[in-house]
Design a protein around this motif. Structure first.
Motif: not given
Length: 335
Positions: A121-124, A28-31
């Motif tokens: 980017i996958d885990d801000p 969800a964070l990635r997209f």
């Protein structure tokens, strides 16, 4: 083949509840469209939300594991009964519930000095040590409009879905029962629960394609939003015989060249199971139409009246003629 919800979340079948939560968090964070501006990110974000909605619910997950997407959504031949599942949730509301704020990126990027300051980017959220359900501190929830914040709640945009109906259902009228899954606030105003609800849609006789049926505020409810309206839009199913033109129905009448020239009799079916016999002794040209008054669909504003059935003629020409037939036609037919 139906959707593979495990593949969408990047996990294996049999994953634990905690693994499912972690996978949703990462994807969800990635997209999230606030972060990912690539084409298709919004659709992917919604697909991830649907996958999590199913796999985080024990009952839906059990049906999906046994029967796949077809079984979950009640498709014919799947071996399941009862109302079919359709994802009616708002993926942004689900994100808000999971993380505690609808668009947290701006707050964190402002603190970190910008979106590209060495943040994964996958885990801000990794740099802040915040993970899993309810991972944000109370002070952050207040700033983004949580239960202790002052931000005014805004209503989510309508969640729109097609509702496919057959011409027979439009002709006679029918009732459709649609099962939705949504989030509801508990009495404490902070925590939430999953809730299934059956929405009953009464299809009136003669309803036109595009008719909208609105169920106010039946979408997801969180501490930060006003639930969206659920809107169903009537869509005609493709019919094996007729096609629709408003309140008229078009019947393709296929005849031979001899029938076109010498006369024909057509036995046309009707939507209520009868047969209408139409005879013609006129010469019929390809594309000609003949109207049978009152054999179409009910008028939406006046159901006791009906549209027409329109016979649309197509003429089948022979592939070849023998010498004798050719000569006879030359002698018979006018120049």
């Amino acid at each position: 083949m139906g959707k593979d919800y495990y593949r969408i979340l990047g996990i294996e079948k049999g994953a634990s509840d905690e693994e499912i939560k972690k996978a949703y968090r990462k994807q969800a964070l990635r997209f999230h469209p606030d972060k990912n501006k690539s084409a298709g990110a919004e659709d992917k974000f919604k697909e991830i939300a649907e996958a999590y909605d199913v796999l985080s619910d024990a009952k839906k997950k059990d049906i999906y594991d046994r029967y796949g997407e077809d079984g979950l959504k009640g498709h014919a031949g799947s071996g399941t009964n009862g109302p079919s599942y359709t994802f009616h949730g708002d993926p942004h509301a689900m994100f808000a519930e999971f993380f505690g704020g609808r668009s947290p990126f701006d707050h964190f990027f402002a603190s970190a000095g910008g979106p590209n300051d060495g943040m994964d980017i996958d885990d801000p959220f990794g740099a802040f040590g915040m993970g899993g359900m309810g991972g944000f501190p109370r002070s952050f929830k207040s700033r983004v409009g949580g239960p202790h914040g002052s931000r005014e709640k805004k209503k989510d945009p309508p969640v729109v879905h097609e509702l496919k109906v057959s011409l027979e259902e439009v002709f006679a009228g029918c009732t459709k029962k649609m099962k939705i899954s949504r989030k509801r606030l508990n009495p404490d105003g902070c925590s939430m629960r999953n809730e299934d609800k059956i929405l009953t849609v009464d299809i009136k006789r003669g309803w036109k394609e595009g008719t909208k049926i609105t169920f106010p505020k039946e979408g997801d409810e969180t501490p930060t939003n006003i639930p969206a309206d659920i809107v169903f839009v009537v869509k005609d199913k493709i019919h094996s015989v007729f096609r629709r033109d408003g309140s008229d129905i078009i019947y393709p009448a296929r005849i031979s060249l001899r029938e076109a020239l010498c006369g024909c009799t057509i036995n046309a079916p009707t939507l209520d199971g009868r047969t209408v016999t139409v005879s013609s002794r006129d010469v019929i040209k390809p594309g000609m139409k003949k109207r049978i008054v009152g054999e179409g669909l009910p008028l939406s504003k006046c159901p006791e009246k009906r549209g027409d059935m329109v016979l649309e003629f197509s003429v089948k020409f022979p592939d070849k003629l023998g010498p004798g037939a050719r000569e006879a036609l030359v002698q018979i037919l006018p120049p």
